[in-house]
Each structure stands twice: as C-alpha cells, then as structure tokens.
Design a protein around this motif. Structure first.
Motif, short mmCIF file in Angstrom:
data_model
loop_
_atom_site.label_atom_id
_atom_site.label_comp_id
_atom_site.label_asym_id
_atom_site.label_seq_id
_atom_site.Cartn_x
_atom_site.Cartn_y
_atom_site.Cartn_z
N HIS A 10 0.83 -1.20 0.00
CA HIS A 10 0.00 0.00 0.00
C HIS A 10 0.87 1.26 0.00
N GLU A 11 1.93 1.27 0.79
CA GLU A 11 2.84 2.42 0.82
C GLU A 11 3.52 2.61 -0.53
N HIS A 28 1.45 9.37 -5.80
CA HIS A 28 1.67 10.74 -5.38
C HIS A 28 2.95 11.34 -5.94
N LYS A 47 0.95 4.15 -2.86
CA LYS A 47 0.73 5.55 -2.51
C LYS A 47 1.89 6.42 -2.99
#
Length: 143
Positions: free
Chosen positions: A15-16, A23, A19
């Motif tokens: 998930h990191e 971003h 992200k």
C-alpha cells in the motif's frame, strides 16, 4: 497467528509503494478550477454516501416497524406533557418526578413567573451591554 501479522505487514508495504507511486509519478499541480472541482468531489462523496446510508436505514425501519408503524405492538403513546402512564399508574416526568430532570414547559405558574423574570433580567443586561458597545464605537468614530 504469525501468518496474519506477515499478511498485514505485506499489505501495508504494498500500500505504501502504491501511494508513493501515485503521489510522485502521476501528480502535477492543478489549476484553480481543478482544485475547485476536486474540492467539490471530496465534499460530495460523504454527502452522497450519507444519503445512501440514510435511505438504507429508512428501508430497514420500514422492514421492521412498517411504513407507518403498523408492525409495532404499541401504536399510541400514553400520557402527555409532564405526565406518563406506566402500568396504569400516572407518573410525573421532569423536576420532582421520574428521573429528576429539569422543569418542563408545562410547569406550575410560580415557576413560569420566576423563569419570565430571569429572562427579562437577562434581556435587560444584554440591551445595556449593546448600548455600551454602540456608545463606545461612536466615540471611536468621532476621534
């Protein structure tokens, strides 16, 4: 138990990474109209979601108690004002009655008169305060 912890840790790491990719790789500054549209979108999501949750709750309510309460065992509320009827016995609700509570709007004339006097005193203080503030602002304007 250990495989659950490893699974959660792996999910967090993936998930990191996603992200970070989203971003950094896809991000570019939005113009003012784009920021406005994104703000509208972020505002409308919980509003629309809340509306759907409300509709779901209304549907469940109709399912369990009927659209107009026809599935309820007791269809009428017994008692009115500061009185209630429990097992055929009339009980007072509010100050001095069931649950202690505060004095209700259907209080005795003495309490109503006392409340009226306190309210008038409060209004008088507020008028005095407002006049004082207006007089102070007029003095500042003259200087």
């Amino acid at each position: 138990m250990r495989w659950i912890v490893q699974g959660v840790r792996g999910f967090q790491e993936r998930h990191e990474r996603i992200k970070n990719y989203v971003h950094t790789a896809w991000r570019y500054p939005l113009p003012p109209w784009g920021r406005f549209l994104m703000g509208c979108f972020y505002f409308s999501v919980p509003v629309v979601g809340g509306w759907y949750v409300t509709q779901w709750a209304v549907g469940k309510s109709h399912e369990y108690i009927g659209e107009h309460g026809e599935k309820l065992e007791t269809k009428e509320i017994q008692g009115f004002g500061d009185k209630r009827i429990v097992n055929g016995e009339v009980q007072k609700v509010g100050a001095g009655g069931f649950g202690g509570g505060v004095r209700l709007a259907v209080s005795d004339p003495e309490t109503q008169e006392r409340n009226r006097k306190m309210l008038m005193a409060y209004f008088k203080k507020q008028r005095k305060k407002r006049r004082k503030e207006q007089a102070g602002s007029k003095n500042v304007d003259k200087e």
